[in-house]
Design a protein around this motif. Structure first.
Motif, PDB file in Angstrom:
ATOM      1  N   TYR A 179      58.363  34.018  39.431  1.00  0.00           N
ATOM      2  CA  TYR A 179      57.632  33.779  38.377  1.00  0.00           C
ATOM      3  C   TYR A 179      55.955  33.677  38.351  1.00  0.00           C
ATOM      4  O   TYR A 179      55.342  34.071  37.497  1.00  0.00           O
ATOM      5  CB  TYR A 179      58.306  32.332  37.765  1.00  0.00           C
ATOM      6  N   TRP A 180      55.764  32.884  39.378  1.00  0.00           N
ATOM      7  CA  TRP A 180      54.138  32.993  39.836  1.00  0.00           C
ATOM      8  C   TRP A 180      53.606  34.410  39.814  1.00  0.00           C
ATOM      9  O   TRP A 180      52.584  34.749  39.278  1.00  0.00           O
ATOM     10  CB  TRP A 180      54.247  32.359  40.947  1.00  0.00           C
ATOM     11  N   VAL A 181      54.478  35.235  40.427  1.00  0.00           N
ATOM     12  CA  VAL A 181      53.714  36.676  40.498  1.00  0.00           C
ATOM     13  C   VAL A 181      53.681  37.249  39.086  1.00  0.00           C
ATOM     14  O   VAL A 181      52.759  37.781  38.523  1.00  0.00           O
ATOM     15  CB  VAL A 181      54.963  37.858  41.322  1.00  0.00           C
ATOM     16  N   LEU A 182      54.665  36.998  38.107  1.00  0.00           N
ATOM     17  CA  LEU A 182      54.409  37.396  36.860  1.00  0.00           C
ATOM     18  C   LEU A 182      53.511  36.845  36.048  1.00  0.00           C
ATOM     19  O   LEU A 182      52.546  37.440  35.314  1.00  0.00           O
ATOM     20  CB  LEU A 182      55.973  37.129  35.983  1.00  0.00           C
ATOM     21  N   THR A 183      53.073  35.569  36.355  1.00  0.00           N
ATOM     22  CA  THR A 183      52.003  35.135  35.474  1.00  0.00           C
ATOM     23  C   THR A 183      50.564  35.721  36.059  1.00  0.00           C
ATOM     24  O   THR A 183      49.591  35.249  35.188  1.00  0.00           O
ATOM     25  CB  THR A 183      52.096  33.376  35.778  1.00  0.00           C
ATOM     26  N   GLN A 184      50.718  36.350  37.139  1.00  0.00           N
ATOM     27  CA  GLN A 184      49.552  36.847  37.593  1.00  0.00           C
ATOM     28  C   GLN A 184      48.975  37.916  36.319  1.00  0.00           C
ATOM     29  O   GLN A 184      47.871  38.259  36.181  1.00  0.00           O
ATOM     30  CB  GLN A 184      49.532  37.466  38.995  1.00  0.00           C
ATOM     31  N   ALA A 185      49.699  38.495  35.525  1.00  0.00           N
ATOM     32  CA  ALA A 185      49.272  39.345  34.801  1.00  0.00           C
ATOM     33  C   ALA A 185      48.652  38.752  33.442  1.00  0.00           C
ATOM     34  O   ALA A 185      47.840  39.537  33.026  1.00  0.00           O
ATOM     35  CB  ALA A 185      50.693  39.840  33.995  1.00  0.00           C
ATOM     36  N   HIS A 186      48.674  37.415  33.449  1.00  0.00           N
ATOM     37  CA  HIS A 186      47.836  36.658  32.661  1.00  0.00           C
ATOM     38  C   HIS A 186      46.284  36.469  32.864  1.00  0.00           C
ATOM     39  O   HIS A 186      45.632  35.952  32.280  1.00  0.00           O
ATOM     40  CB  HIS A 186      48.081  35.195  32.389  1.00  0.00           C
ATOM     41  N   ARG A 187      46.353  36.529  34.405  1.00  0.00           N
ATOM     42  CA  ARG A 187      44.867  36.057  34.889  1.00  0.00           C
ATOM     43  C   ARG A 187      44.166  37.215  35.694  1.00  0.00           C
ATOM     44  O   ARG A 187      42.998  37.052  36.019  1.00  0.00           O
ATOM     45  CB  ARG A 187      45.282  34.865  35.870  1.00  0.00           C
ATOM     46  N   TRP A 188      44.826  38.268  35.841  1.00  0.00           N
ATOM     47  CA  TRP A 188      44.277  39.412  36.839  1.00  0.00           C
ATOM     48  C   TRP A 188      43.117  40.265  36.144  1.00  0.00           C
ATOM     49  O   TRP A 188      42.277  40.628  36.830  1.00  0.00           O
ATOM     50  CB  TRP A 188      45.513  40.356  37.088  1.00  0.00           C
ATOM     51  N   ASN A 189      43.173  40.185  34.937  1.00  0.00           N
ATOM     52  CA  ASN A 189      42.219  41.156  34.161  1.00  0.00           C
ATOM     53  C   ASN A 189      41.725  40.608  32.914  1.00  0.00           C
ATOM     54  O   ASN A 189      41.951  41.285  31.893  1.00  0.00           O
ATOM     55  CB  ASN A 189      43.147  42.399  33.776  1.00  0.00           C
ATOM     56  N   LEU A 190      41.106  39.492  32.952  1.00  0.00           N
ATOM     57  CA  LEU A 190      40.832  39.018  31.502  1.00  0.00           C
ATOM     58  C   LEU A 190      39.512  39.764  30.883  1.00  0.00           C
ATOM     59  O   LEU A 190      38.740  40.072  31.570  1.00  0.00           O
ATOM     60  CB  LEU A 190      40.243  37.384  31.912  1.00  0.00           C
ATOM     61  N   VAL A 191      39.728  39.851  29.551  1.00  0.00           N
ATOM     62  CA  VAL A 191      38.391  40.434  28.878  1.00  0.00           C
ATOM     63  C   VAL A 191      38.196  39.778  27.596  1.00  0.00           C
ATOM     64  O   VAL A 191      39.096  38.690  27.013  1.00  0.00           O
ATOM     65  CB  VAL A 191      38.914  41.907  28.285  1.00  0.00           C
ATOM     66  N   TYR A 192      37.109  39.457  27.338  1.00  0.00           N
ATOM     67  CA  TYR A 192      36.382  38.826  26.189  1.00  0.00           C
ATOM     68  C   TYR A 192      35.966  39.681  25.249  1.00  0.00           C
ATOM     69  O   TYR A 192      35.254  40.990  25.511  1.00  0.00           O
ATOM     70  CB  TYR A 192      35.427  37.770  26.585  1.00  0.00           C
ATOM     71  N   ARG A 193      35.996  39.515  23.817  1.00  0.00           N
ATOM     72  CA  ARG A 193      35.590  40.379  22.715  1.00  0.00           C
ATOM     73  C   ARG A 193      34.378  39.840  21.903  1.00  0.00           C
ATOM     74  O   ARG A 193      34.554  38.470  21.928  1.00  0.00           O
ATOM     75  CB  ARG A 193      36.757  40.589  21.850  1.00  0.00           C
ATOM     76  N   SER A 194      33.398  40.527  21.584  1.00  0.00           N
ATOM     77  CA  SER A 194      32.506  39.917  20.582  1.00  0.00           C
ATOM     78  C   SER A 194      32.415  41.254  19.469  1.00  0.00           C
ATOM     79  O   SER A 194      32.487  42.108  19.746  1.00  0.00           O
ATOM     80  CB  SER A 194      31.329  39.593  21.202  1.00  0.00           C
ATOM     81  N   THR A 195      31.863  40.589  18.367  1.00  0.00           N
ATOM     82  CA  THR A 195      31.829  41.466  17.179  1.00  0.00           C
ATOM     83  C   THR A 195      30.371  41.625  16.825  1.00  0.00           C
ATOM     84  O   THR A 195      29.654  40.612  17.241  1.00  0.00           O
ATOM     85  CB  THR A 195      32.412  41.223  16.065  1.00  0.00           C
ATOM     86  N   PHE A 196      30.051  42.570  15.979  1.00  0.00           N
ATOM     87  CA  PHE A 196      28.732  42.889  15.388  1.00  0.00           C
ATOM     88  C   PHE A 196      28.825  43.037  13.698  1.00  0.00           C
ATOM     89  O   PHE A 196      28.911  44.014  13.274  1.00  0.00           O
ATOM     90  CB  PHE A 196      27.983  44.051  15.911  1.00  0.00           C
ATOM     91  N   LYS A 197      29.086  41.784  13.256  1.00  0.00           N
ATOM     92  CA  LYS A 197      29.246  41.767  11.830  1.00  0.00           C
ATOM     93  C   LYS A 197      28.297  42.475  11.051  1.00  0.00           C
ATOM     94  O   LYS A 197      28.588  42.926   9.898  1.00  0.00           O
ATOM     95  CB  LYS A 197      29.504  40.301  11.188  1.00  0.00           C
ATOM     96  N   ASP A 198      26.874  42.159  11.374  1.00  0.00           N
ATOM     97  CA  ASP A 198      25.854  42.933  10.456  1.00  0.00           C
ATOM     98  C   ASP A 198      25.958  44.301  10.540  1.00  0.00           C
ATOM     99  O   ASP A 198      25.431  45.026   9.320  1.00  0.00           O
ATOM    100  CB  ASP A 198      24.617  42.431  10.995  1.00  0.00           C
ATOM    101  N   ARG A 199      26.266  44.952  11.701  1.00  0.00           N
ATOM    102  CA  ARG A 199      26.548  46.421  11.705  1.00  0.00           C
ATOM    103  C   ARG A 199      27.522  46.805  10.516  1.00  0.00           C
ATOM    104  O   ARG A 199      27.567  47.972   9.932  1.00  0.00           O
ATOM    105  CB  ARG A 199      26.727  46.924  13.175  1.00  0.00           C
ATOM    106  N   LEU A 200      28.451  46.087  10.490  1.00  0.00           N
ATOM    107  CA  LEU A 200      29.653  46.380   9.873  1.00  0.00           C
ATOM    108  C   LEU A 200      29.228  46.111   8.282  1.00  0.00           C
ATOM    109  O   LEU A 200      29.649  47.364   7.526  1.00  0.00           O
ATOM    110  CB  LEU A 200      30.784  45.254   9.881  1.00  0.00           C
ATOM    111  N   SER A 201      28.581  45.263   7.842  1.00  0.00           N
ATOM    112  CA  SER A 201      28.216  45.206   6.355  1.00  0.00           C
ATOM    113  C   SER A 201      27.084  46.373   6.066  1.00  0.00           C
ATOM    114  O   SER A 201      27.054  46.906   4.989  1.00  0.00           O
ATOM    115  CB  SER A 201      27.606  43.819   6.019  1.00  0.00           C
TER     116      SER A 201
END
Ligand SMILES: *[C@@H]1O[C@H](CO)[C@@H](O)[C@H](O)[C@H]1NC(C)=O
Ligand SMILES: *[C@@H]1O[C@H](CO)[C@@H](O)[C@H](O)[C@H]1NC(C)=O
Length: 732
Positions: free
Chosen positions: A67-89
């Motif tokens: 089960y611990w091996v499976l949970t590595q899928a949650h931690r191996w490859n983290l990404v964070y997103r950010s947006t540019f709302k002004d470009r959208l408008s």
């Protein structure tokens, strides 16, 4: 800027420190393998003490390790997103798509109408072109009072929306706004503030009054003939569909006090008949999808629960940055985290599940996208309605258009009603591969999985200013019941047509498959955890060691894995915004969920597979009485009722207490202490930790006097069972 001169609307960053994480994970994996080797190579011979206990531990450790091996899928490859709302408008000034917002409520008592309309008002007040915004309330409670509250809200919105926009106030749920803000400094605003606050309070008291006596004021009944639909034969589970367009944004007369168009506002209580399955929230959402496709047909759909108000009036733009970017054509849904207002600092019930929001979902996002978890999710209508992803497919961002008169609104209502009837779905694909899927208690997760299996991706967006805020459950039993439903539903997904283990193979990435399996296997975790929290302690009582001695080299992998893993978990919890005590509480909840909610989930699932029982859908109460809230604020756990879950928890805790007492007795009398120290270190430590973690439970069993303690009958029963179990084991 991209190399081709395109300014993207969003950005994806990989988490820092992944090399360090991966080294740590590999070292733990080595430790786990060594533990397995030790267990498998040291099994006591037939006839020796502790053979069966040992073999069981081997099973439990195999489970935990895998089960611990499976949970590595949650931690191996983290990404964070950010947006540019002004470009959208800038880019889409005129071409922004229509957005349909679905709010679902199911019970006027558990989900008070006032709370519901605060959520509705908060999403009506999004900082988004109002003619493109439509809000739909699905009321599965079919409550006249809820409709009345919405009627009041539609009136109040004429003042509230202009006020919000003029002074750019946040948050835009009136209740939350008036609680969080003192009187404004600006003299200009102060005057309007007093006026609007008074209007709100008057509306509040009218709605609360109507809710209390269960009747609508006479003058309102006279003015609004639609109330006649709640005739004397009306009952919650047996009634015609009710569809009312309270504000029609396409009607030039539907304006606020400053003459600006208001968002469309629709009330729907779909038809209910006792002999028809109504499929809970999934059924309600599907009715809304169809109804909205006739009224506004926004290409983007936002789904929020009635207890989660919008805390950020720009969330729509955030979500659109993903859908409308040139790389966004494969995004089917954008899930925001679910955050909570009244979580206490140390979170006795660990109900905000912060590690899931801050670590696990960014991890899943690295493998193709998070789960759809209901509230706070923006969907592409096409994908939700069952379309397969295909390269080059372009969503038509225009929604249904055209002006409407009063007359045609009435016609529209009449024509659209049949889409919310019981028989409409017969012989259609609704609930199977169109809309939200039926036959699963966690309709949202399986729907998201089905969408991803059709080739779409999803995105997790976690802005620093929280986008959606709800309320956490205030008692332990609510949390445990909630988790029972979730874990049971997720477990069923494993056996469903869309199983992440089999069906999804080749359709979604391996990391995402593993990530889904972690949640689908929540429930069966109970077996290994129960075993680990009872058997070693009980063997300790008999003096049979089940772990390596402290002088043995095999002791090292055990110590390494246990210590390093917990240190890591501790820091992960702190970095997710928790406190040290909160982490300790989280450990307790980890144990309680696994030894009660998950066990009952497994039992229910097995019963269901055997065709014996059918599980219902339990809504948890969203308001707590005064006593309960007070104890919650003081970090005192609320038991208070007799439930099989509590009996089980108390029994296990008592067993550990007796075993611990046995060890202490042994250690104090003569040379016992050396023996305990040398041969049974880990076992004693485990038992001791279990006792420490259960301290609040002992208090509730034996010491507390308030209403939230364990009922005495339950205390007697569980202590008796525990005592009996210990004595029986000693004699055998
Ligand atoms: C909600 O919004 C308010 C006002 O914009 C902000 O101050 C607050 O921090 C937000 N709440 C959370 C939990 O982020
Ligand atoms: C949550 O907060 C609301 C007000 O913000 C309060 O009325 C309610 O009692 C609180 N619930 C709990 C469980 O503390």
């Amino acid at each position: 800027m991209g190399s081709d001169g395109y300014y993207p609307l969003f950005e994806t960053r990989k988490a820092k420190g992944r090399v360090i994480y991966r080294l740590y994970a590999l070292s733990v994996l080595v430790g786990i393998c060594l533990i397995w080797v030790y267990r498998a190579s040291h099994i006591p011979k037939p006839g020796e003490d502790g053979r069966w206990g040992w073999i069981g531990l081997l099973g439990a450790e195999l489970w935990f390790g895998l089960y611990w091996v499976l949970t590595q899928a949650h931690r191996w490859n983290l990404v964070y997103r950010s947006t540019f709302k002004d470009r959208l408008s800038q880019r889409y000034e005129k071409g922004l798509p229509g957005v349909d917002i679905f709010v679902c409520t199911a019970d006027p008592v558990l989900e008070p109408p006032l709370m519901v309309i605060n959520t509705v008002l908060s999403v009506m007040a999004y900082d988004y072109p109002t003619e493109k915004l439509s809000v739909y309330l699905s009321d599965d409670g079919g409550s006249k009072v809820t409709y009345y509250a919405l009627l009041e809200a539609s009136d109040f919105a004429k003042q509230w929306l202009p006020y919000c926009k003029k002074f750019r106030v946040e948050p835009r749920s009136p209740a939350a706004y008036f609680i969080s803000k003192g009187d404004p400094e600006d003299a200009n605003q102060a005057e309007e503030f007093m006026v609007i606050k008074k209007l709100y309070q008057e509306m509040e008291s009218r709605i609360e009054n109507a809710a209390k006596i269960g009747r609508i004021p006479e003058d309102v009944l006279l003015k609004h003939e639609e109330f006649s639909q709640w005739d004397p034969y009306f009952s919650r589970g047996d009634h015609d569909p009710i569809l009312q367009i309270l504000i029609d944004g396409r009607n030039p007369n539907a304006t606020d006090r400053d003459g600006f168009v208001l968002p469309t506002l629709v009330y729907l209580a779909r038809e209910k008949r006792p002999l028809h399955r109504h499929n809970f929230k999934a059924g309600a959402m599907n009715a809304l999808i169809r109804v909205s496709s006739k009224i506004s047909k926004g290409p983007i759909i936002l789904n929020v629960d009635c207890d989660m108000y919008s805390n950020n009036s720009h969330s729509v733009q955030d979500a659109l940055c993903f859908f409308m970017d040139e790389k966004g054509h494969e995004v089917a849904f954008v899930q925001f985290p679910q955050n909570y207002v009244n979580v206490s600092r140390n979170e006795i019930y660990s109900a905000s599940m912060r590690v899931i929001g801050e670590v696990e979902f960014p991890g899943l996002d690295g493998y193709g996208g998070p789960l759809y978890i209901g509230s706070g999710c923006f969907h592409r209508r096409d994908a939700l309605c069952g379309r397969e992803y295909s390269k080059g497919f372009e969503t038509d961002w225009k929604s249904a258009n055209g002006m409407r008169s009063e007359e045609s609104v009435y016609k529209l209502e009449e024509q659209t009603k049949r889409l919310a009837s019981c028989i409409y779905e017969e012989d259609t694909r609704w609930g199977q591969d169109m809309g939200l899927l039926y036959a699963c208690p966690v309709e949202d997760v399986i729907t998201g999985l089905a969408i991803q299996c059709r080739g779409w991706k999803s995105v997790y967006y976690n802005p620093s200013r929280r986008a959606f805020l709800g309320v956490v459950p205030a008692t332990l039993s609510e949390v445990l019941v909630q988790h029972k439903r979730w874990s049971e539903g997720d477990f069923q997904i494993l056996f469903s047509k869309y199983s992440p283990a089999w069906y999804a193979h080749g359709k979604i990435s391996l990391g995402l498959q593993m990530g889904y399996c972690v949640y689908c296997l929540w429930a069966p975790n109970c077996l290994a955890t129960l075993y680990y929290s009872v058997i070693p302690s009980i063997y300790l009582l008999k003096g049979i060691p089940l772990f390596p001695e402290i002088s043995s080299p095999w002791f090292i992998p055990f110590a390494y894995v246990i210590i390093v893993k917990h240190i890591y978990g501790f820091f992960e919890f702190l970095l997710s915004g928790g406190t040290a005590i909160g982490w300790w509480n989280d450990q307790r909840m980890w144990l309680y969920k696994r030894t009660s909610s998950y066990l009952f989930a497994v039992i229910d699932t097995v019963l269901k597979l055997l065709g014996i029982a059918d599980s219902g859908f339990i809504i948890s109460a969203k308001v707590a009485d005064h006593d309960v809230s007070q104890r919650y604020e003081k970090d005192i756990i609320e038991f208070g009722i007799s439930s099989p879950m509590f009996t089980l928890l108390s029994t296990i805790a008592s067993v550990n207490l007796f075993c611990f007492a046995g060890v202490v007795k042994e250690a104090v009398l003569g040379e016992g202490i050396r023996r305990v120290y040398e041969t049974a270190t880990l076992q004693s430590v485990l038992c001791c930790v279990l006792v420490l973690i259960n301290l609040p439970l002992y208090e509730a069993l034996f010491l507390r006097k308030d209403k939230g303690k364990m009922p005495s009958s339950l205390a007697v029963k569980s202590v008796a069972i525990a005592l009996f179990a210990c004595i029986a084991f000693m004699i055998l």
